[in-house]
Design a protein around this motif. Structure first.
Motif, PDB file in Angstrom:
ATOM      1  N   VAL A 101       0.842  -1.204   0.000  1.00 50.42           N
ATOM      2  CA  VAL A 101       0.000   0.000   0.000  1.00 50.42           C
ATOM      3  C   VAL A 101       0.875   1.250   0.000  1.00 50.42           C
ATOM      4  CG1 VAL A 101      -1.834   1.232   1.232  1.00 50.42           C
ATOM      5  CG2 VAL A 101      -1.774  -1.271   1.274  1.00 50.42           C
ATOM      6  N   SER A 102       0.502   2.225  -0.813  1.00 45.70           N
ATOM      7  CA  SER A 102       1.249   3.476  -0.924  1.00 45.70           C
ATOM      8  C   SER A 102       0.987   4.366   0.287  1.00 45.70           C
ATOM      9  CB  SER A 102       0.829   4.221  -2.190  1.00 45.70           C
ATOM     10  OG  SER A 102      -0.498   4.716  -2.046  1.00 45.70           O
ATOM     11  N   ALA A 103       1.752   5.453   0.377  1.00 42.36           N
ATOM     12  CA  ALA A 103       1.556   6.413   1.463  1.00 42.36           C
ATOM     13  C   ALA A 103       0.178   7.050   1.395  1.00 42.36           C
ATOM     14  CB  ALA A 103       2.644   7.487   1.414  1.00 42.36           C
ATOM     15  N   GLY A 104      -0.393   7.102   0.181  1.00 50.12           N
ATOM     16  CA  GLY A 104      -1.732   7.660   0.019  1.00 50.12           C
ATOM     17  C   GLY A 104      -2.851   6.677   0.302  1.00 50.12           C
ATOM     18  N   GLY A 105      -2.504   5.457   0.684  1.00 48.58           N
ATOM     19  CA  GLY A 105      -3.511   4.473   1.060  1.00 48.58           C
ATOM     20  C   GLY A 105      -4.036   3.629  -0.077  1.00 48.58           C
ATOM     21  N   ASN A 106      -3.350   3.620  -1.224  1.00 43.67           N
ATOM     22  CA  ASN A 106      -3.799   2.847  -2.380  1.00 43.67           C
ATOM     23  C   ASN A 106      -2.940   1.599  -2.568  1.00 43.67           C
ATOM     24  OD1 ASN A 106      -5.980   4.508  -3.634  1.00 43.67           O
ATOM     25  ND2 ASN A 106      -4.337   6.036  -3.663  1.00 43.67           N
ATOM     26  N   ALA A 107      -3.595   0.449  -2.765  1.00 42.92           N
ATOM     27  CA  ALA A 107      -2.875  -0.807  -3.005  1.00 42.92           C
ATOM     28  C   ALA A 107      -2.298  -0.791  -4.408  1.00 42.92           C
ATOM     29  CB  ALA A 107      -3.804  -1.993  -2.822  1.00 42.92           C
ATOM     30  N   ILE A 108      -0.982  -1.006  -4.512  1.00 40.81           N
ATOM     31  CA  ILE A 108      -0.349  -1.063  -5.834  1.00 40.81           C
ATOM     32  C   ILE A 108      -0.378  -2.480  -6.391  1.00 40.81           C
ATOM     33  CG2 ILE A 108       1.160   0.869  -5.253  1.00 40.81           C
ATOM     34  CD1 ILE A 108       3.478  -1.329  -5.231  1.00 40.81           C
ATOM     35  N   THR A 109      -0.760  -3.464  -5.566  1.00 39.26           N
ATOM     36  CA  THR A 109      -0.811  -4.859  -5.987  1.00 39.26           C
ATOM     37  C   THR A 109      -2.242  -5.257  -6.333  1.00 39.26           C
ATOM     38  OG1 THR A 109      -0.820  -5.351  -3.610  1.00 39.26           O
ATOM     39  CG2 THR A 109       1.233  -5.722  -4.800  1.00 39.26           C
ATOM     40  N   ARG A 110      -2.373  -6.202  -7.257  1.00 41.16           N
ATOM     41  CA  ARG A 110      -3.681  -6.721  -7.653  1.00 41.16           C
ATOM     42  C   ARG A 110      -4.349  -7.428  -6.474  1.00 41.16           C
ATOM     43  NH1 ARG A 110      -4.358 -11.412 -12.264  1.00 41.16           N
ATOM     44  NH2 ARG A 110      -3.185 -12.614 -10.699  1.00 41.16           N
ATOM     45  N   GLY A 111      -5.666  -7.393  -6.423  1.00 40.33           N
ATOM     46  CA  GLY A 111      -6.398  -8.066  -5.356  1.00 40.33           C
ATOM     47  C   GLY A 111      -6.655  -9.536  -5.645  1.00 40.33           C
ATOM     48  N   TRP A 112      -7.051  -9.870  -6.883  1.00 42.88           N
ATOM     49  CA  TRP A 112      -7.357 -11.245  -7.261  1.00 42.88           C
ATOM     50  C   TRP A 112      -6.086 -12.076  -7.249  1.00 42.88           C
ATOM     51  CZ3 TRP A 112      -6.277 -14.933 -11.008  1.00 42.88           C
ATOM     52  CH2 TRP A 112      -7.202 -15.980 -11.111  1.00 42.88           C
ATOM     53  N   PRO A 113      -6.110 -13.311  -6.787  1.00 44.17           N
ATOM     54  CA  PRO A 113      -7.279 -14.093  -6.348  1.00 44.17           C
ATOM     55  C   PRO A 113      -7.569 -14.022  -4.851  1.00 44.17           C
ATOM     56  CG  PRO A 113      -5.378 -15.517  -6.505  1.00 44.17           C
ATOM     57  CD  PRO A 113      -4.903 -14.157  -6.921  1.00 44.17           C
ATOM     58  N   MET A 114      -6.755 -13.275  -4.079  1.00 46.08           N
ATOM     59  CA  MET A 114      -6.939 -13.224  -2.636  1.00 46.08           C
ATOM     60  C   MET A 114      -8.153 -12.395  -2.240  1.00 46.08           C
ATOM     61  SD  MET A 114      -4.469 -15.134  -1.702  1.00 46.08           S
ATOM     62  CE  MET A 114      -4.401 -14.867   0.068  1.00 46.08           C
ATOM     63  N   ASP A 115      -8.271 -11.220  -2.861  1.00 44.61           N
ATOM     64  CA  ASP A 115      -9.336 -10.276  -2.502  1.00 44.61           C
ATOM     65  C   ASP A 115      -9.782  -9.559  -3.771  1.00 44.61           C
ATOM     66  OD1 ASP A 115     -11.059  -8.597  -1.121  1.00 44.61           O
ATOM     67  OD2 ASP A 115      -9.479  -7.177  -0.587  1.00 44.61           O
ATOM     68  N   PRO A 116     -10.618 -10.216  -4.597  1.00 47.77           N
ATOM     69  CA  PRO A 116     -10.967  -9.665  -5.909  1.00 47.77           C
ATOM     70  C   PRO A 116     -11.583  -8.274  -5.836  1.00 47.77           C
ATOM     71  CG  PRO A 116     -11.687 -11.942  -5.724  1.00 47.77           C
ATOM     72  CD  PRO A 116     -11.253 -11.523  -4.352  1.00 47.77           C
ATOM     73  N   THR A 150      15.055  -6.724 -21.815  1.00 44.19           N
ATOM     74  CA  THR A 150      16.226  -5.858 -21.844  1.00 44.19           C
ATOM     75  C   THR A 150      16.881  -5.851 -20.468  1.00 44.19           C
ATOM     76  OG1 THR A 150      14.968  -3.858 -21.243  1.00 44.19           O
ATOM     77  CG2 THR A 150      15.186  -4.385 -23.590  1.00 44.19           C
ATOM     78  N   ARG A 151      18.170  -5.509 -20.449  1.00 40.39           N
ATOM     79  CA  ARG A 151      18.884  -5.393 -19.183  1.00 40.39           C
ATOM     80  C   ARG A 151      18.778  -3.961 -18.661  1.00 40.39           C
ATOM     81  NH1 ARG A 151      22.456  -9.486 -17.669  1.00 40.39           N
ATOM     82  NH2 ARG A 151      23.104 -10.987 -19.291  1.00 40.39           N
ATOM     83  N   ALA A 152      18.716  -3.827 -17.331  1.00 36.16           N
ATOM     84  CA  ALA A 152      18.698  -2.491 -16.725  1.00 36.16           C
ATOM     85  C   ALA A 152      18.997  -2.614 -15.234  1.00 36.16           C
ATOM     86  CB  ALA A 152      17.347  -1.805 -16.932  1.00 36.16           C
ATOM     87  N   ARG A 153      19.552  -1.553 -14.679  1.00 33.40           N
ATOM     88  CA  ARG A 153      19.837  -1.521 -13.236  1.00 33.40           C
ATOM     89  C   ARG A 153      18.572  -1.360 -12.425  1.00 33.40           C
ATOM     90  NH1 ARG A 153      22.651   3.453 -12.809  1.00 33.40           N
ATOM     91  NH2 ARG A 153      21.761   3.869 -14.864  1.00 33.40           N
ATOM     92  N   TRP A 154      17.594  -0.665 -13.025  1.00 35.04           N
ATOM     93  CA  TRP A 154      16.301  -0.492 -12.376  1.00 35.04           C
ATOM     94  C   TRP A 154      15.236  -0.241 -13.435  1.00 35.04           C
ATOM     95  CZ3 TRP A 154      14.481   4.211 -13.867  1.00 35.04           C
ATOM     96  CH2 TRP A 154      15.387   5.262 -14.042  1.00 35.04           C
ATOM     97  N   VAL A 155      13.996  -0.535 -13.046  1.00 31.91           N
ATOM     98  CA  VAL A 155      12.847  -0.173 -13.874  1.00 31.91           C
ATOM     99  C   VAL A 155      11.842   0.548 -12.989  1.00 31.91           C
ATOM    100  CG1 VAL A 155      10.823  -1.066 -15.093  1.00 31.91           C
ATOM    101  CG2 VAL A 155      13.095  -1.912 -15.680  1.00 31.91           C
ATOM    102  N   ASN A 156      11.318   1.637 -13.536  1.00 27.93           N
ATOM    103  CA  ASN A 156      10.361   2.504 -12.844  1.00 27.93           C
ATOM    104  C   ASN A 156       9.018   2.421 -13.564  1.00 27.93           C
ATOM    105  OD1 ASN A 156       9.549   5.888 -13.104  1.00 27.93           O
ATOM    106  ND2 ASN A 156       9.427   4.814 -11.166  1.00 27.93           N
ATOM    107  N   LEU A 157       7.957   2.237 -12.803  1.00 26.48           N
ATOM    108  CA  LEU A 157       6.603   2.206 -13.357  1.00 26.48           C
ATOM    109  C   LEU A 157       5.847   3.410 -12.821  1.00 26.48           C
ATOM    110  CD1 LEU A 157       4.290   0.566 -14.849  1.00 26.48           C
ATOM    111  CD2 LEU A 157       3.681  -0.232 -12.561  1.00 26.48           C
ATOM    112  N   THR A 158       5.331   4.232 -13.717  1.00 24.90           N
ATOM    113  CA  THR A 158       4.553   5.394 -13.296  1.00 24.90           C
ATOM    114  C   THR A 158       3.080   5.183 -13.607  1.00 24.90           C
ATOM    115  OG1 THR A 158       4.982   6.486 -15.427  1.00 24.90           O
ATOM    116  CG2 THR A 158       6.465   6.995 -13.590  1.00 24.90           C
ATOM    117  N   GLY A 159       2.232   5.813 -12.811  1.00 27.55           N
ATOM    118  CA  GLY A 159       0.795   5.714 -13.013  1.00 27.55           C
ATOM    119  C   GLY A 159       0.057   6.443 -11.901  1.00 27.55           C
ATOM    120  N   THR A 160      -1.264   6.369 -11.954  1.00 29.51           N
ATOM    121  CA  THR A 160      -2.104   7.070 -10.982  1.00 29.51           C
ATOM    122  C   THR A 160      -3.197   6.138 -10.485  1.00 29.51           C
ATOM    123  OG1 THR A 160      -1.709   9.192 -12.090  1.00 29.51           O
ATOM    124  CG2 THR A 160      -3.590   9.077 -10.592  1.00 29.51           C
ATOM    125  N   ILE A 161      -3.415   6.112  -9.168  1.00 22.82           N
ATOM    126  CA  ILE A 161      -4.519   5.357  -8.577  1.00 22.82           C
ATOM    127  C   ILE A 161      -5.327   6.293  -7.693  1.00 22.82           C
ATOM    128  CG2 ILE A 161      -5.206   3.407  -7.140  1.00 22.82           C
ATOM    129  CD1 ILE A 161      -2.663   2.001  -7.814  1.00 22.82           C
TER     130      ILE A 161
END
Length: 345
Positions: free
Chosen positions: A62-77, A247-258
């Motif tokens: 969960v983010s600092a703003g209270g949003n789950a960044i992980t999918r709920g299904w199949p544990m909590d659809p 591809t190879r990389a030292r890090w990968v960043n995913l941006t988005g809004t919830i």
């Protein structure tokens, strides 16, 4: 008035920079260790056992703003989620071919396309827990079992949880020890450190899919509604979108809004890891994974297979860091974070 404004500024600064309390609580009956920040959910280490999950995971995150960044299904659809890959739960660590055993695809809903034999990771203990201001640490153990429930590997993992303002960080250091026999990780794309992301953090797509409602009822949908779907991958090497895969990389960043909260979710590799910099097994449909041990697969045969062998009695360590930032994470800041992470032992 100037004195009042000065006092208000000092109060605001103190609030923003105050070290947040990270609390760990072990619910043995519920088979989980919850992680909270100032009393609010951050994540939980859950180990419900093989009748529910074939490996322990962190779920949800969960983010600092209270949003789950992980999918709920199949544990909590949740409404509108995909119902594919039931083995994609929270944040996990396993591999697709360990002495011929598939640990990655194993689940109670495994399909006939996956032949096995399957391996299972079973939690064996909580070695230590330490809560604290801005930092907490959890050390757990697990066994990697073969199809006959005999242990091949012993895992000792240290989770370090950190908070700083609107940034939350999880460091995962896993030590794998081969037991009675040598253990070979065959060059295989299914691995190794991974998250399954919330629907909002997927790439927009127009392909027909299967969705689930809040009660877990699956529905075939001919076209996708991309409302609120905002995910986009960015790698340390300047690659973006679906092109990050393979591809190879030292890090990968995913941006988005919830729910109106802008987010930057970053996974960092460590220079001491095998195969550094890692290949990325990152997909637009929500799988965010790094796999350091399949150079032949990800290079379409241009590189030699690794087929990493861990001799009996010896150990190998894998270190990763996950950053969940509310707001932007500029490339320079991520490079600096990666440099700091590289200094950690």
């Amino acid at each position: 008035m100037r004195q009042l404004l000065s006092c208000l500024f000092l109060l605001l600064t103190a609030t923003l920079t105050r070290a947040q309390q990270i609390q760990l609580a072990h619910d043995e009956a519920g088979k989980q260790v919850s992680v909270t920040v100032d009393g609010k959910p951050f994540t939980a280490y859950i180990y419900p056992g093989p009748t529910v999950l074939k490996k322990p995971v962190l779920y949800p995150i969960v983010s600092a703003g209270g949003n789950a960044i992980t999918r709920g299904w199949p544990m909590d659809p949740r409404p509108g989620e995909r119902v594919d890959h039931p083995h994609h739960v929270g944040m996990w660590f396993n591999y697709g071919d360990v002495n011929g055993h598939d640990f990655w695809n194993n689940s109670n809903e495994v399909g006939p396309e996956h032949k096995g034999p399957f391996g299972t990771i079973v939690h064996t203990g909580v070695k230590s827990m330490k809560s604290g201001k801005g930092k907490a640490e959890l050390v757990v153990t697990a066994d990697w079992l073969d199809k006959d429930n005999k242990p091949m590997l012993q895992e000792t993992t240290t989770y370090t949880f950190r908070t700083e303002g609107n940034k939350r960080t999880i460091e995962r250091a896993a030590v794998l020890k081969a037991l009675a026999n040598d253990v070979t990780f065959k060059d295989n794309k299914e691995g190794m450190i991974a998250l399954r992301l919330a629907r909002q953090l997927e790439h927009p797509s127009t392909k027909p899919e299967v969705f689930t409602d809040a009660q877990g009822v699956a529905t075939k949908v001919p076209t996708l509604d991309n409302t609120g779907i905002t995910g986009m991958y960015h790698s340390s090497e300047g690659v973006e979108g679906d092109a990050v895969w393979g591809t190879r990389a030292r890090w990968v960043n995913l941006t988005g809004t919830i729910n109106g909260e802008p987010l930057a979710v970053t996974l960092l590799d460590h220079p001491k890891n095998i195969g550094y910099p890692t290949y990325w097994h990152a997909r637009g449909y929500g799988l965010f994974a790094a796999n350091p041990m399949a150079p032949s697969v990800f290079s379409n045969g241009k590189e030699m297979p690794m087929n990493y062998k861990l001799p009996a009695g010896q150990s190998v360590t894998f270190r990763y860091q996950l950053i969940v930032q509310s707001g932007e994470s500029p490339k320079q800041a991520l490079n600096e974070q990666a440099e700091r992470f590289s200094q950690l032992r």
